[in-house]
Scaffold this motif. Structure first.
Motif, PDB file in Angstrom:
ATOM      1  N   LYS A 148       0.244 -13.201  -7.737  1.00 25.99           N
ATOM      2  CA  LYS A 148      -1.008 -13.348  -6.980  1.00 25.99           C
ATOM      3  C   LYS A 148      -1.087 -12.327  -5.850  1.00 25.99           C
ATOM      4  CE  LYS A 148      -4.108 -16.911  -5.071  1.00 25.99           C
ATOM      5  NZ  LYS A 148      -5.265 -16.622  -5.933  1.00 25.99           N
ATOM      6  N   ASN A 200      -6.236  -8.247  -5.968  1.00 30.75           N
ATOM      7  CA  ASN A 200      -7.228  -8.700  -6.962  1.00 30.75           C
ATOM      8  C   ASN A 200      -6.787  -9.946  -7.730  1.00 30.75           C
ATOM      9  OD1 ASN A 200      -9.117  -6.818  -6.375  1.00 30.75           O
ATOM     10  ND2 ASN A 200      -8.716  -5.493  -8.125  1.00 30.75           N
ATOM     11  N   ASN A 201      -5.980 -10.801  -7.096  1.00 36.19           N
ATOM     12  CA  ASN A 201      -5.487 -12.019  -7.753  1.00 36.19           C
ATOM     13  C   ASN A 201      -4.708 -11.733  -9.029  1.00 36.19           C
ATOM     14  OD1 ASN A 201      -6.166 -14.006  -5.966  1.00 36.19           O
ATOM     15  ND2 ASN A 201      -8.171 -14.394  -6.861  1.00 36.19           N
ATOM     16  N   LEU A 202      -3.976 -10.623  -9.038  1.00 42.14           N
ATOM     17  CA  LEU A 202      -3.183 -10.254 -10.211  1.00 42.14           C
ATOM     18  C   LEU A 202      -1.702 -10.472  -9.954  1.00 42.14           C
ATOM     19  CD1 LEU A 202      -4.884  -6.895 -11.290  1.00 42.14           C
ATOM     20  CD2 LEU A 202      -5.034  -9.106 -12.460  1.00 42.14           C
ATOM     21  N   CYS A 243      -3.674 -12.958 -21.523  1.00 43.56           N
ATOM     22  CA  CYS A 243      -2.764 -11.843 -21.283  1.00 43.56           C
ATOM     23  C   CYS A 243      -1.682 -11.857 -22.372  1.00 43.56           C
ATOM     24  CB  CYS A 243      -2.125 -12.023 -19.908  1.00 43.56           C
ATOM     25  SG  CYS A 243      -1.915 -10.489 -19.042  1.00 43.56           S
ATOM     26  N   CYS A 270      -1.192  -9.310 -15.091  1.00 47.56           N
ATOM     27  CA  CYS A 270      -1.892 -10.449 -15.700  1.00 47.56           C
ATOM     28  C   CYS A 270      -2.597 -11.205 -14.580  1.00 47.56           C
ATOM     29  CB  CYS A 270      -0.905 -11.406 -16.375  1.00 47.56           C
ATOM     30  SG  CYS A 270      -0.250 -10.860 -17.952  1.00 47.56           S
ATOM     31  N   PRO A 271      -3.622 -11.990 -14.919  1.00 51.27           N
ATOM     32  CA  PRO A 271      -4.271 -12.810 -13.898  1.00 51.27           C
ATOM     33  C   PRO A 271      -3.287 -13.820 -13.303  1.00 51.27           C
ATOM     34  CG  PRO A 271      -5.600 -12.721 -15.906  1.00 51.27           C
ATOM     35  CD  PRO A 271      -4.278 -12.117 -16.227  1.00 51.27           C
ATOM     36  N   SER A 272      -3.437 -14.075 -12.030  1.00 54.13           N
ATOM     37  CA  SER A 272      -2.608 -15.085 -11.379  1.00 54.13           C
ATOM     38  C   SER A 272      -2.743 -16.426 -12.106  1.00 54.13           C
ATOM     39  CB  SER A 272      -3.040 -15.236  -9.921  1.00 54.13           C
ATOM     40  OG  SER A 272      -2.335 -16.275  -9.307  1.00 54.13           O
TER      41      SER A 272
END
Length: 206
Positions: free
Chosen positions: A92, A95-97, A121, A194-196
């Motif tokens: 996190k 960009n919340n990645l 992801c 990957c997204p958080s």
């Protein structure tokens, strides 16, 4: 709702490893086929998972490992001694990645896969080459293959000044494991996102 990330750590090697995980998890003996799950809070940074080999611990969790030793204790609080293949992550962030990678900057001891297991992801790094068997003589270490910085301690290999490029040694690692960091400035081809809230799997000897 802030989603924590689960990391499934699995030993597919035909031998026992002692998994290590900081700052969350500590360490655990994993016989062949065993696995261990840790749960990590978003915002965690500078985190590492690695395999230790050739360990011998007493009932109090004191001892030594041939590779990846973290101060002679089963429950790691600090990083391991090279050579050790590293799974690194920061959760996190921008960009919340999540940002994650496999690094050979501390050398290589055990083949590794580090992949996302949830959400959309799908791509993560793998490093499964026989680096120990093909290791250049001057980088050979008991149980593993050192990175040149560990051996030569020069700015050219350690990137202390911040300006350094690939070397013949980093190329040795990169040719065999294109997804992995081979020297400290190797970002372009080695950082995955990957997204958080994504979950992950780290496999030794995938």
């Amino acid at each position: 709702m802030v989603r924590k990330a689960n990391f499934l750590i699995r030993n597919n090697c035909p031998y026992t490893v002692w998994a290590a995980s900081v700052p969350v998890g500590g360490g655990r003996q994993l016989n062949s086929g065993q696995q261990w799950t840790i749960t990590v809070n978003p915002g965690t940074t500078q985190a590492r998972i690695w395999a230790r080999t050739g360990c011998n611990f007493d009932g109090l969790g004191h001892g030594r490992c041939q590779t990846g030793d973290c101060g002679g204790v089963l429950q790691c609080k600090g990083y391991g001694q090279p050579p050790n293949t590293l799974a690194e992550y920061a959760l996190k962030q921008f960009n919340n990645l999540d940002f994650f990678d496999i690094s050979l900057v501390d050398g290589f001891n055990v083949p590794m896969e580090f992949v996302p297991t949830s959400g959309a992801c799908t791509r993560g790094p793998r490093c499964t080459a026989d680096i120990n068997g093909q290791c250049p003589n001057e980088l050979r270490a008991p149980g593993g293959c050192n990175n040149p910085c560990t051996v030569f301690k020069t700015d050219q290999y350690c990137c202390n000044s911040g300006s350094c490029g690939p070397t013949s040694y980093s190329k040795f690692f990169k040719d065999r494991c294109p997804d992995a960091y081979s020297y400290p400035k190797d970002d372009a081809t080695s950082t995955f996102t990957c997204p958080s809230g994504t979950n992950y799997r780290v496999v030794f000897c995938p």
